[in-house]
Design a protein around this motif. Structure first.
Motif, PDB file in Angstrom:
ATOM      1  N   GLY A  17      10.121   4.989   7.949  1.00 28.70           N
ATOM      2  CA  GLY A  17      10.956   4.416   7.435  1.00 28.70           C
ATOM      3  C   GLY A  17      12.482   4.937   7.638  1.00 28.70           C
ATOM      4  N   THR A  18      12.740   5.578   8.384  1.00 28.32           N
ATOM      5  CA  THR A  18      13.899   6.660   8.941  1.00 28.32           C
ATOM      6  C   THR A  18      14.361   6.055  10.311  1.00 28.32           C
ATOM      7  N   ARG A  19      15.542   5.353  10.098  1.00 25.37           N
ATOM      8  CA  ARG A  19      16.425   4.528  11.211  1.00 25.37           C
ATOM      9  C   ARG A  19      16.447   5.679  12.508  1.00 25.37           C
ATOM     10  N   THR A  20      16.114   5.028  13.433  1.00 30.71           N
ATOM     11  CA  THR A  20      16.400   6.176  14.640  1.00 30.71           C
ATOM     12  C   THR A  20      16.482   5.348  16.139  1.00 30.71           C
ATOM     13  N   GLU A  21      16.984   5.959  17.003  1.00 32.07           N
ATOM     14  CA  GLU A  21      17.257   5.591  18.351  1.00 32.07           C
ATOM     15  C   GLU A  21      16.150   5.908  19.395  1.00 32.07           C
ATOM     16  N   ILE A  22      15.709   5.361  20.296  1.00 31.34           N
ATOM     17  CA  ILE A  22      15.012   5.679  21.497  1.00 31.34           C
ATOM     18  C   ILE A  22      15.679   5.090  22.648  1.00 31.34           C
ATOM     19  N   SER A  23      15.793   5.749  23.918  1.00 29.44           N
ATOM     20  CA  SER A  23      16.578   5.491  24.913  1.00 29.44           C
ATOM     21  C   SER A  23      15.985   5.469  26.250  1.00 29.44           C
ATOM     22  N   CYS A  24      16.665   5.003  27.412  1.00 26.47           N
ATOM     23  CA  CYS A  24      16.440   4.930  28.606  1.00 26.47           C
ATOM     24  C   CYS A  24      17.565   5.377  29.417  1.00 26.47           C
ATOM     25  N   ILE A  25      17.369   6.321  30.250  1.00 24.34           N
ATOM     26  CA  ILE A  25      18.553   7.108  31.155  1.00 24.34           C
ATOM     27  C   ILE A  25      18.144   6.834  32.444  1.00 24.34           C
ATOM     28  N   ILE A  26      19.346   6.066  33.142  1.00 22.76           N
ATOM     29  CA  ILE A  26      18.905   5.694  34.298  1.00 22.76           C
ATOM     30  C   ILE A  26      19.915   6.515  35.290  1.00 22.76           C
ATOM     31  N   TYR A  74       7.244   1.489  23.112  1.00 23.01           N
ATOM     32  CA  TYR A  74       8.287   0.498  23.415  1.00 23.01           C
ATOM     33  C   TYR A  74       8.482   0.642  25.108  1.00 23.01           C
ATOM     34  N   THR A  75       8.699  -0.557  25.925  1.00 23.79           N
ATOM     35  CA  THR A  75       9.054  -0.419  27.274  1.00 23.79           C
ATOM     36  C   THR A  75      10.207  -0.737  27.538  1.00 23.79           C
ATOM     37  N   CYS A  76      11.267  -0.157  28.301  1.00 21.88           N
ATOM     38  CA  CYS A  76      12.369  -0.524  28.817  1.00 21.88           C
ATOM     39  C   CYS A  76      12.189  -1.073  30.157  1.00 21.88           C
ATOM     40  N   PHE A  77      12.741  -2.310  30.652  1.00 20.28           N
ATOM     41  CA  PHE A  77      12.589  -2.774  31.839  1.00 20.28           C
ATOM     42  C   PHE A  77      13.704  -2.831  32.564  1.00 20.28           C
ATOM     43  N   ILE A  78      14.017  -2.044  33.716  1.00 15.40           N
ATOM     44  CA  ILE A  78      15.166  -1.921  34.453  1.00 15.40           C
ATOM     45  C   ILE A  78      15.124  -2.850  35.833  1.00 15.40           C
ATOM     46  N   ARG A  79      16.154  -3.457  36.044  1.00 15.47           N
ATOM     47  CA  ARG A  79      16.503  -4.497  37.068  1.00 15.47           C
ATOM     48  C   ARG A  79      17.820  -4.233  37.769  1.00 15.47           C
ATOM     49  N   SER A  80      17.683  -4.207  39.041  1.00 12.64           N
ATOM     50  CA  SER A  80      19.111  -3.966  39.823  1.00 12.64           C
ATOM     51  C   SER A  80      19.816  -5.103  39.529  1.00 12.64           C
ATOM     52  N   ASN A  81      21.168  -4.743  39.509  1.00 15.51           N
ATOM     53  CA  ASN A  81      22.144  -5.866  39.531  1.00 15.51           C
ATOM     54  C   ASN A  81      22.685  -6.268  40.953  1.00 15.51           C
ATOM     55  N   THR A  82      22.101  -5.504  42.012  1.00 16.92           N
ATOM     56  CA  THR A  82      22.485  -5.707  43.436  1.00 16.92           C
ATOM     57  C   THR A  82      21.355  -5.992  44.319  1.00 16.92           C
ATOM     58  N   ASP A  86      14.135  -9.602  40.736  1.00 18.26           N
ATOM     59  CA  ASP A  86      12.962  -9.902  40.294  1.00 18.26           C
ATOM     60  C   ASP A  86      12.170  -8.955  40.043  1.00 18.26           C
ATOM     61  N   GLN A  87      12.337  -7.856  40.654  1.00 17.13           N
ATOM     62  CA  GLN A  87      11.524  -6.684  40.491  1.00 17.13           C
ATOM     63  C   GLN A  87      12.190  -5.808  39.234  1.00 17.13           C
ATOM     64  N   ALA A  88      11.245  -5.570  38.302  1.00 12.94           N
ATOM     65  CA  ALA A  88      11.570  -4.606  37.195  1.00 12.94           C
ATOM     66  C   ALA A  88      10.680  -3.528  37.002  1.00 12.94           C
ATOM     67  N   TYR A  89      11.269  -2.443  36.614  1.00 11.87           N
ATOM     68  CA  TYR A  89      10.732  -1.284  36.716  1.00 11.87           C
ATOM     69  C   TYR A  89      10.610  -0.672  35.263  1.00 11.87           C
ATOM     70  N   PRO A  90       9.271  -0.506  34.819  1.00 13.96           N
ATOM     71  CA  PRO A  90       9.180  -0.391  33.536  1.00 13.96           C
ATOM     72  C   PRO A  90       8.945   1.351  33.199  1.00 13.96           C
ATOM     73  N   VAL A  91       9.669   1.461  31.961  1.00 14.03           N
ATOM     74  CA  VAL A  91       9.542   2.903  31.502  1.00 14.03           C
ATOM     75  C   VAL A  91       9.118   2.919  29.942  1.00 14.03           C
TER      76      VAL A  91
END
Length: 102
Positions: A17-26, A74-82, A86-91
């Motif tokens: 019940g405690t609000r929290t944050e999780i992160s992906c650092i690139i 949870y999964t964060c999917f990272i995609r290049s803006n350059t 179409d290729q996403a890297y999951p973390v």
């Protein structure tokens, strides 16, 4: 072509019940940055997501979980803006929830 150097998951261990944050650092991100999307299983999460602009070749994407009740991955999917968008890297990012002791 590798457009990032490192991806780091920052999970959390919280009381139920405690609000929290999780992160992906690139790290070592090109100036154009990356796009990040978050998933809970097969569900794309669009609320409570914040991704920073590139700062010092780094971007951070945070997911705020309002009322966690069970352990989740949870999964964060990272995609290049350059490059190949179409290729996403999951973390995978772990959220460990523990209950109240009576």
């Amino acid at each position: 072509k590798q457009w990032y150097q490192r991806r780091v998951a920052v999970g959390a261990e919280v009381r139920e019940g405690t609000r929290t944050e999780i992160s992906c650092i690139i790290s070592n991100v090109l100036s154009e940055g990356v796009s990040v999307s978050w998933m809970d299983g097969n569900t794309t999460l669009t609320e409570n997501v914040e991704t920073s602009p590139v700062n010092g070749k780094q971007q951070i994407s945070k997911l705020t979980v309002e009322n966690p009740t069970v352990d989740k991955v949870y999964t964060c999917f990272i995609r290049s803006n350059t490059y190949n968008r179409d290729q996403a890297y999951p973390v995978e990012v772990n959220l460990d929830v523990y209950g109240w002791l009576n």
